[in-house]
Design an enzyme around this catalytic site. Structure first.
Site, short mmCIF file in Angstrom:
data_model
loop_
_atom_site.label_atom_id
_atom_site.label_comp_id
_atom_site.label_asym_id
_atom_site.label_seq_id
_atom_site.Cartn_x
_atom_site.Cartn_y
_atom_site.Cartn_z
N ARG A 1 -4.74 106.34 25.42
CA ARG A 1 -3.78 106.99 24.52
C ARG A 1 -4.50 107.79 23.43
NH1 ARG A 1 -0.69 102.24 22.04
NH2 ARG A 1 -2.76 101.34 22.25
N PHE B 1 -2.06 96.66 22.04
CA PHE B 1 -1.96 95.30 21.49
C PHE B 1 -2.19 94.26 22.58
CE2 PHE B 1 0.65 97.52 18.14
CZ PHE B 1 -0.35 97.46 17.17
N THR C 1 -12.87 99.56 23.42
CA THR C 1 -14.32 99.50 23.64
C THR C 1 -14.62 98.97 25.04
OG1 THR C 1 -14.67 99.10 21.28
CG2 THR C 1 -16.47 98.51 22.76
N ALA D 1 2.63 99.94 20.89
CA ALA D 1 3.15 98.91 21.80
C ALA D 1 4.02 97.88 21.10
CB ALA D 1 1.99 98.21 22.50
N LYS E 1 -10.47 96.10 22.79
CA LYS E 1 -9.85 96.48 24.06
C LYS E 1 -10.27 97.88 24.50
CE LYS E 1 -5.34 97.16 24.18
NZ LYS E 1 -5.19 96.71 22.79
N PHE F 1 -20.13 89.08 20.42
CA PHE F 1 -20.62 89.42 19.09
C PHE F 1 -21.95 88.70 18.86
CE2 PHE F 1 -16.57 91.22 18.48
CZ PHE F 1 -16.56 91.93 17.28
N LYS G 1 -6.05 100.07 10.58
CA LYS G 1 -6.67 99.81 11.87
C LYS G 1 -7.87 100.70 12.15
CE LYS G 1 -5.46 99.48 16.81
NZ LYS G 1 -6.34 100.52 17.35
N TRP H 1 -20.36 97.11 23.52
CA TRP H 1 -20.46 97.64 22.16
C TRP H 1 -21.92 97.91 21.82
CZ3 TRP H 1 -22.89 96.41 17.59
CH2 TRP H 1 -22.43 97.07 16.45
#
Length: 559
Positions: free
Chosen positions: A96, A303, A75, A275, A73, A384, A107, A412
């Site tokens: 954030r 999230f 990224t 969140a 998210k 990916f 994480k 990415w």
């Protein structure tokens, strides 16, 4: 193929001085409070006085329920901002600040990934400008004042068994969830049961991210409910005279931080509530300034869309009078296969059956954004290398069936260039689709009606079950006039339900409400469901075990 790590990519970046980044927003060095060469805080007073332009367009990036495969998210948020900048759009990203808990836990950091990152990455993830430490200290000052008041004669007749304000720290530490303090005799305080929350769950953090300015922050702090007296009446920070000192501690922390992406897109990083146990959005101050400084603002909510986006829309937007012009829902084929029951060790193999089952999770989030909230939405498929063409086509076709377009995002691997198709679709969508924004519930509804509205509309639940203790909480909150506040539901991030094992799009389930608390300063009610904890723990093999620093100051293992 060997790929460079996020940290290696970030360490190779050639950053521009923050003053040059500020120039893109028509800001001067007088508008900045410098924190070294590449970081600065914005002088809100100067900027607010000089910016009278119309707000830019606000784009909210959200996602499916997260999985261990990762969704990307942040990224996508960064890559979309970089793509818009490549299209010569005046763009600001607003996200954030990372918490040290996840950084050293499971994480990792929160600066994006690959070639779509915010830099300086190490500094952003480790202390940054000290905002979270200021929140921690401010929170604990209130705790110290409460206990000192009790120790020094207890003029307010506080019931030491009903002190609801906890201490906090910016770390995952399950050992501190429940503690006994004030031990060792009268000189060391009054013995009582206590506990710690993680800083991201502190009401001070929520207030930081919902306040309009320092004065509003101070007023909100004064309304914080810290305890009850022997007659059951609420005691606030105003009554222990702590609001001024807390606001003084936050004098600089309340100012947004300006940094940059790898492609030098201006990025405001400010505030960091989780969140799943808080409201999961960056600060109102940063968002509103970004809307004055840029023509397009890209922000994100924590999230999945059932948590961060719901709270962004029902709490943040309700509080400050803004709403998004477009929604981007991020998903990966790998994560969708996990939601569809594919074993993690097989997610790199084509599995259309599992994918189609998992897509139901994505479609529910998209339906929520379009039907519950009335907002234009697009799906970003974070690509990916192991994704097959058949899998990507499957996602696109299933999205098309509910009237939403799915666009491949390759930020990415390619940075802003890989987000151009997504940026073009977002721009087109804002021009061609109508925006009928609405809230999921009426703030004047009862507490249980508001919880039920979110459970049924957003989660897809059959209904809600309110425990006896939670019902008593609700009755007390109604008695003190807190029933008109919006609700902030603390729930597992891994499922639309309150059971983390129910993946995909679960059906025929209830949401169990076990406790309801008031965050009177933040201006919402916290509704605890399932087994959600406000102080996380570290995993069996925490990321901290892999992080190191060499003699020349080079950090390794941060990602």
């Amino acid at each position: 193929m060997n790929y460079k790590s996020d940290l290696e990519i970030a360490q190779e970046a050639v950053m521009k001085p923050v003053a040059e980044i500020a120039k893109k927003l028509e800001l001067t060095e007088d508008d900045l409070l410098g924190y070294g060469k590449y970081k600065a805080k914005l002088d809100c007073h100067r900027i607010n006085a000089s910016k009278n332009k119309q707000n830019g367009k606000l784009i909210l990036v959200t996602a499916i329920n997260p999985t261990s495969a990762g969704e990307g998210k942040t990224t996508t948020t960064v890559g979309l901002g970089d793509a818009l900048q490549r299209m010569e759009k005046k763009t600001v990203i607003a996200v954030r600040e990372p918490s040290l808990g996840p950084v050293f836990g499971i994480k990792g950091g929160a600066a994006g990934g690959g070639y779509a990152q915010v830099v300086p990455m190490e500094e952003l993830n480790l202390h940054f400008t000290g905002d979270l430490h200021a929140v921690t200290t401010a929170n604990n000052l209130i705790a110290a004042l409460v206990d000192n008041h009790i120790h020094q004669g207890n003029e307010l007749n506080i019931d030491s068994n009903r002190v609801v304000w906890k201490r906090c720290m910016d770390m995952n530490d399950r050992q501190l969830r429940y503690v006994q303090d004030g031990l060792g005799g009268k000189a060391n305080g009054v013995p009582r049961s206590d506990g710690f929350d993680i800083t991201a769950a502190s009401e001070i953090m929520a207030i930081l991210c919902l306040a309009e300015d320092l004065e509003d922050f101070k007023e909100r702090v004064g309304r914080i409910l810290v305890a009850y007296d022997m007659d059951g009446n609420p005691i606030t920070v105003n009554q222990i005279h702590g609001q001024g000192a807390v606001a003084a501690l936050m004098k600089e922390a309340i100012l947004p931080n300006l940094v940059q992406t790898l492609e030098h897109t201006p990025t405001l990083v400010h505030g960091g509530p989780f969140a799943n146990i808080a409201h999961g959005c960056n600060s109102v101050i940063a968002t509103k300034i970004a809307l004055k400084l840029g023509d397009y603002v890209i922000t994100e909510a924590g999230f999945g869309a059932d948590l961060g986006a719901e709270k962004f829309l029902d709490i943040k937007c309700r509080s400050c009078g803004i709403h998004p012009d477009a929604i981007v829902v991020v998903a990966t084929a790998r994560a969708l296969k996990l939601h569809g029951g594919c074993p993690k060790e097989n997610i790199n193999e084509e599995d259309i059956s599992a994918l189609k089952a998992g897509i139901k999770n994505l479609l529910k989030h998209v339906e929520n954004m379009k039907q519950v909230y009335g907002l234009p939405a697009v799906v970003a498929i974070n690509r990916f290398p192991t994704d097959t063409e058949k899998e990507l086509i499957c996602i696109e076709e299933d999205c098309k069936k509910i009237g939403v377009k799915a666009v491949l995002s390759e930020v990415w691997a390619k940075g802003g260039e890989g987000g151009l198709a997504l940026a073009e679709e977002v721009l087109s969508m804002m021009e061609t689709e109508e925006n009928h924004f609405q809230f999921a519930y009426d703030a004047n509804a009862s507490i249980s009606e508001k919880i039920e509205a979110i459970a049924k509309k957003v989660y897809g639940a059959k209904g809600i079950c309110i425990t006896e203790d939670a019902q008593k909480n609700i009755e007390q909150l109604e008695k003190f006039g807190f029933d008109k506040l919006p609700v902030c539901i603390a729930k597992t991030q891994y499922s639309l339900s309150d059971d983390p094992k129910k993946l995909g799009r679960p059906e025929d389930f209830d949401i169990t409400v076990r406790e309801v608390r008031v965050s009177a300063g933040a201006g919402f009610l916290v509704v605890l469901t399932g087994n959600i904890m406000t102080m996380p723990g570290l995993p069996k093999r925490p990321a901290a075990e892999r992080i190191d620093i060499s003699a020349d100051g080079t950090i390794t293992g941060l990602f």
